[in-house]
Enzyme design. Structure first.
Site, PDB file in Angstrom:
ATOM      1  N   CYS A  18       0.858  -1.227   0.086  1.00  0.00           N
ATOM      2  CA  CYS A  18       0.063   0.064   0.053  1.00  0.00           C
ATOM      3  C   CYS A  18       0.892   1.234   0.049  1.00  0.00           C
ATOM      4  CB  CYS A  18      -1.149  -0.004   1.210  1.00  0.00           C
ATOM      5  SG  CYS A  18      -0.401   0.706   2.573  1.00  0.00           S
ATOM      6  N   GLU A  19       0.594   2.310  -0.750  1.00  0.00           N
ATOM      7  CA  GLU A  19       1.288   3.422  -0.932  1.00  0.00           C
ATOM      8  C   GLU A  19       1.198   4.032   0.381  1.00  0.00           C
ATOM      9  OE1 GLU A  19      -0.003   4.833  -4.434  1.00  0.00           O
ATOM     10  OE2 GLU A  19      -1.421   6.315  -3.627  1.00  0.00           O
ATOM     11  N   HIS A  20       0.068   4.177   1.268  1.00  0.00           N
ATOM     12  CA  HIS A  20       0.200   5.010   2.280  1.00  0.00           C
ATOM     13  C   HIS A  20       1.004   4.425   3.653  1.00  0.00           C
ATOM     14  CE1 HIS A  20      -4.138   5.343   0.552  1.00  0.00           C
ATOM     15  NE2 HIS A  20      -3.400   6.569   0.175  1.00  0.00           N
ATOM     16  N   HIS A  21       1.302   3.205   3.748  1.00  0.00           N
ATOM     17  CA  HIS A  21       2.078   2.744   4.638  1.00  0.00           C
ATOM     18  C   HIS A  21       3.218   1.925   4.218  1.00  0.00           C
ATOM     19  CE1 HIS A  21      -1.777   3.213   6.154  1.00  0.00           C
ATOM     20  NE2 HIS A  21      -1.414   3.845   7.280  1.00  0.00           N
TER      21      HIS A  21
ATOM     22  N   GLN B  85      -5.541  -0.368  -3.740  1.00  0.00           N
ATOM     23  CA  GLN B  85      -6.237  -1.395  -4.288  1.00  0.00           C
ATOM     24  C   GLN B  85      -7.398  -0.790  -5.342  1.00  0.00           C
ATOM     25  OE1 GLN B  85      -7.719  -4.640  -1.615  1.00  0.00           O
ATOM     26  NE2 GLN B  85      -9.449  -5.103  -2.848  1.00  0.00           N
TER      27      GLN B  85
ATOM     28  N   HIS C   2      -5.409  -5.954   4.224  1.00  0.00           N
ATOM     29  CA  HIS C   2      -4.504  -4.858   4.315  1.00  0.00           C
ATOM     30  C   HIS C   2      -3.753  -4.801   5.473  1.00  0.00           C
ATOM     31  CE1 HIS C   2      -5.586  -2.616   0.541  1.00  0.00           C
ATOM     32  NE2 HIS C   2      -6.368  -3.545   0.688  1.00  0.00           N
TER      33      HIS C   2
ATOM     34  N   CYS D 283      -1.899  -2.923   6.853  1.00  0.00           N
ATOM     35  CA  CYS D 283      -1.771  -1.670   7.602  1.00  0.00           C
ATOM     36  C   CYS D 283      -3.027  -1.453   8.467  1.00  0.00           C
ATOM     37  CB  CYS D 283      -1.753  -0.459   6.901  1.00  0.00           C
ATOM     38  SG  CYS D 283      -2.797  -0.270   5.445  1.00  0.00           S
TER      39      CYS D 283
END
Ligand SMILES: [Zn+2]
Length: 211
Positions: free
Chosen positions: A95-98, A136, A164, A166
């Site tokens: 995931c690009e956030h975490h 996603q 996920h 995260c």
């Protein structure tokens, strides 16, 4: 499997040529370890920065793979016009956030319009988009758009179910850790019966999603 390995190798080389800077990643990881309060020199961590840098070359190989290279020689003219469905394609992404993994299964269908793709190529397309920093929702759409563009079918449907880390690993109040996303293009968007046929076939005998 053989050609998969070659591809990863090729992609790894391309990344180096195109400036994924492994030395910079290692230096950054060493700094992170120090910032955690770790002793970067201790035995278990000594090679971690370089190891992590090499790992990212593989996990993020999808940025440098050309989808046309995967697909060009695998598109065939046929008059078959029933739904083609590949279900339960495993995927692993970050995931690009975490920058934590999310993983699960993809189901991909299309309604041919004179052309089909070699079946083994669909999982490779999923892989190509999964090996990037992702969300996603976007990945689901990218897979559908690519097939739409290259195969020009009457329609494409993609459903992805992901867990996920995260959400699973963080905090006490867990968000919904399991996520389902879908992209319906062409006939799958316009025609509810076609969409339903697809949704019915992927739910038939569906296995619960596990880590
Ligand atoms: Zn995340």
């Amino acid at each position: 499997m053989m050609d998969n390995h070659e591809n990863v190798y090729k992609a790894a080389k391309l990344i180096d040529d195109n400036g994924i800077d492994q030395a910079k990643i290692s230096a950054a990881v060493a700094e992170m370890l120090a910032a955690f309060g770790e002793n970067v020199e201790r035995e278990g961590l000594r090679n971690t920065p370089e190891r992590v840098a090499r790992m990212y070359v593989e996990l993020l190989a999808g940025y440098r793979q050309d989808p046309m290279e995967i697909l060009n020689e695998a598109i065939f003219d046929v008059s078959y016009d029933e739904m083609v469905l590949v279900r339960d394609i495993e995927f692993y992404s970050l995931c690009e956030h975490h920058m934590l993994p999310f993983m699960g299964r993809a189901h991909v269908a299309y309604l041919p319009n004179g052309k089909v793709i070699g079946l083994s190529k669909i999982p490779r397309i999923v892989d190509l988009f999964a090996r990037r920093l992702q969300v996603q929702e976007r990945m689901t759409l990218q897979i559908a758009n690519l097939i739409m563009e290259v195969v020009q079918p009457h329609g494409v449907a993609v459903v992805m179910e992901g867990v996920h880390l995260c959400s699973v690993m963080r905090g006490v109040k867990k968000h919904e850790a399991r996520m389902t996303t879908s992209a319906m293009l062409g006939a799958f968007r316009k025609n509810p019966a076609t969409r339903q046929e697809f949704l019915d076939s992927i739910s038939r005998g569906a296995q619960p999603l596990r880590l």
